[in-house]
Design a protein around this motif. Structure first.
Motif, short mmCIF file in Angstrom:
data_model
loop_
_atom_site.label_atom_id
_atom_site.label_comp_id
_atom_site.label_asym_id
_atom_site.label_seq_id
_atom_site.Cartn_x
_atom_site.Cartn_y
_atom_site.Cartn_z
N LYS A 39 3.24 10.25 -8.37
CA LYS A 39 1.92 9.70 -8.64
C LYS A 39 2.01 8.21 -8.97
O LYS A 39 1.22 7.40 -8.47
N ILE A 40 2.97 7.85 -9.79
CA ILE A 40 3.06 6.46 -10.24
C ILE A 40 3.32 5.50 -9.06
O ILE A 40 2.79 4.39 -9.01
N ASP A 41 4.13 5.95 -8.09
CA ASP A 41 4.39 5.11 -6.91
C ASP A 41 3.15 5.01 -6.03
O ASP A 41 2.82 3.96 -5.52
N ARG A 42 2.48 6.15 -5.88
CA ARG A 42 1.26 6.15 -5.06
C ARG A 42 0.22 5.21 -5.67
O ARG A 42 -0.40 4.40 -4.99
N GLU A 43 0.06 5.31 -6.99
CA GLU A 43 -0.93 4.45 -7.66
C GLU A 43 -0.54 2.98 -7.55
O GLU A 43 -1.40 2.12 -7.35
N PHE A 44 0.75 2.70 -7.65
CA PHE A 44 1.19 1.32 -7.56
C PHE A 44 0.93 0.75 -6.15
O PHE A 44 0.39 -0.36 -6.01
N VAL A 45 1.26 1.52 -5.14
CA VAL A 45 1.04 1.09 -3.76
C VAL A 45 -0.46 0.92 -3.47
O VAL A 45 -0.88 -0.04 -2.83
N ASP A 46 -1.27 1.84 -3.98
CA ASP A 46 -2.73 1.71 -3.81
C ASP A 46 -3.24 0.44 -4.47
O ASP A 46 -4.08 -0.27 -3.92
N TRP A 47 -2.72 0.16 -5.65
CA TRP A 47 -3.12 -1.05 -6.38
C TRP A 47 -2.73 -2.31 -5.59
O TRP A 47 -3.55 -3.24 -5.47
N LEU A 48 -1.54 -2.34 -5.00
CA LEU A 48 -1.13 -3.50 -4.18
C LEU A 48 -2.08 -3.67 -3.00
O LEU A 48 -2.55 -4.77 -2.71
N GLY A 49 -2.39 -2.55 -2.34
CA GLY A 49 -3.29 -2.59 -1.18
C GLY A 49 -4.67 -3.10 -1.57
O GLY A 49 -5.21 -3.99 -0.92
N GLU A 50 -5.20 -2.54 -2.65
CA GLU A 50 -6.53 -2.96 -3.10
C GLU A 50 -6.54 -4.43 -3.52
O GLU A 50 -7.55 -5.10 -3.42
N SER A 51 -5.41 -4.91 -4.01
CA SER A 51 -5.32 -6.30 -4.47
C SER A 51 -4.93 -7.24 -3.32
O SER A 51 -4.69 -8.43 -3.56
N ASN A 52 -4.83 -6.71 -2.10
CA ASN A 52 -4.45 -7.50 -0.93
C ASN A 52 -3.11 -8.21 -1.07
O ASN A 52 -2.94 -9.34 -0.62
N VAL A 53 -2.16 -7.55 -1.69
CA VAL A 53 -0.82 -8.11 -1.82
C VAL A 53 0.03 -7.55 -0.67
O VAL A 53 0.12 -6.34 -0.51
N PRO A 54 0.63 -8.42 0.16
CA PRO A 54 1.47 -7.92 1.25
C PRO A 54 2.71 -7.20 0.69
O PRO A 54 3.39 -7.75 -0.19
N PHE A 55 2.95 -6.00 1.18
CA PHE A 55 4.13 -5.28 0.68
C PHE A 55 4.80 -4.47 1.79
O PHE A 55 4.20 -4.17 2.82
N THR A 56 6.04 -4.12 1.51
CA THR A 56 6.88 -3.37 2.44
C THR A 56 7.56 -2.27 1.64
O THR A 56 7.97 -2.52 0.50
N ILE A 57 7.68 -1.09 2.22
CA ILE A 57 8.36 -0.01 1.51
C ILE A 57 9.86 -0.03 1.86
O ILE A 57 10.21 -0.15 3.04
N VAL A 58 10.69 0.08 0.84
CA VAL A 58 12.13 0.18 1.07
C VAL A 58 12.62 1.48 0.45
O VAL A 58 12.61 1.62 -0.78
N PHE A 59 13.00 2.42 1.28
CA PHE A 59 13.57 3.67 0.77
C PHE A 59 15.03 3.42 0.41
O PHE A 59 15.76 2.80 1.18
N THR A 60 15.43 3.88 -0.77
CA THR A 60 16.78 3.60 -1.26
C THR A 60 17.63 4.88 -1.35
O THR A 60 17.11 5.99 -1.24
N LYS A 61 18.92 4.67 -1.54
CA LYS A 61 19.91 5.74 -1.79
C LYS A 61 20.01 6.73 -0.63
O LYS A 61 20.22 7.92 -0.83
N ALA A 62 19.86 6.21 0.60
CA ALA A 62 19.92 7.07 1.79
C ALA A 62 21.28 7.75 1.93
O ALA A 62 21.39 8.79 2.58
N ASP A 63 22.32 7.17 1.31
CA ASP A 63 23.65 7.79 1.41
C ASP A 63 23.71 9.15 0.73
O ASP A 63 24.63 9.92 0.95
N LYS A 64 22.70 9.46 -0.09
CA LYS A 64 22.71 10.75 -0.79
C LYS A 64 22.14 11.88 0.06
O LYS A 64 22.14 13.03 -0.37
N LEU A 65 21.64 11.55 1.27
CA LEU A 65 21.10 12.57 2.17
C LEU A 65 21.74 12.39 3.55
O LEU A 65 22.34 11.35 3.83
#
Ligand code: GTP
Ligand code: MG
Length: 197
Positions: free
Chosen positions: A121-147
């Motif tokens: 929830k906290i990530d979703r809310e943060f991303v929604d807030w960036l979008g609503e605030s018109n802040v350009p953002f990119t998602i970086v998925f981390t720790k891919a070596d664990k899968l």
């Protein structure tokens, strides 16, 4: 793009205390322990440049690193660390949001998401807030070596899919591992492209 030089510049408690020059900067944000500081070190090929820790809550200030004397990478404190006091948590949120909304030199925000977990929830809310605030953002998925690579891809796709009910266009994304240096070239090329436009 090659990083020839990376140096720590300053840790700032408020956006007003950040470096005064006009170089473009790229900030890394995400939940505590997601791997922000490790990713900065991996991109710079510079172990120990940003302080990392197995214990969440290591980064508490806005940290500027100057790259090739031309642009900055910025390491921010993590959000959503339950073990912090409410007062500290509020102060950090305030620091992060005023930095993101007020910093004119900020070109792009990289939001780090642990690829192993379902959307929080906290990530979703943060991303929604960036979008609503018109802040350009990119998602970086981390720790891919664990899968396995397949599972990492599948998780990333599912995570992004869950933005579809609210957002018409999905953000760009990268799948990375600081451990294995996965995604390094791609992220640096992406930053270079933005720097050149
Ligand atoms: P805070 O500053 O506390 O918000 O954390 P952070 O997001 O900066 O995380 P940090 O880079 O300190 O890493 C947290 C832990 O995750 C450390 O134990 C790292 O070694 C580990 N870690 C980070 N990236 C990776 C990765 O790509 N793969 C694996 N296996 N571990 C990682
Ligand atoms: Mg950190």
């Amino acid at each position: 793009m090659d990083i020839k030089k990376s140096e720590f510049v300053i840790s700032s408690p408020t956006v007003g205390k950040c470096p005064a020059d006009n170089k473009p900067e790229y900030a890394f944000i995400g939940r505590s322990n997601v791997g922000k500081s490790s990713l900065i070190n991996m991109l710079c090929n510079h172990k120990g440049l940003a302080k990392t820790s197995a214990t969440p809550g290591k980064t508490l200030l806005i940290n500027h690193f100057i790259i090739n004397n031309e642009w900055y990478l910025v390491d921010l404190p993590g959000y959503g660390f339950a073990k912090r006091s409410k007062t500290v948590q509020k102060k950090l949120e305030q620091m992060i949001s005023s930095y993101i909304l007020q910093r004119k030199q900020l070109v792009n925000v990289f939001v780090l998401i642990d690829v192993r977990h379902e959307q929080q929830k906290i990530d979703r809310e943060f991303v929604d807030w960036l979008g609503e605030s018109n802040v350009p953002f990119t998602i970086v998925f981390t720790k891919a070596d664990k899968l396995t690579p397949g599972k990492a891809k599948q998780n990333a796709a599912q995570w992004l899919d869950r933005l579809k009910d609210r957002w018409e266009t999905l953000p760009p994304y990268y799948i990375t591992s600081s451990e294995k240096k996965q995604g390094r070239e791609e992220l640096l090329n992406y930053i270079e492209e933005i720097n050149n436009t």
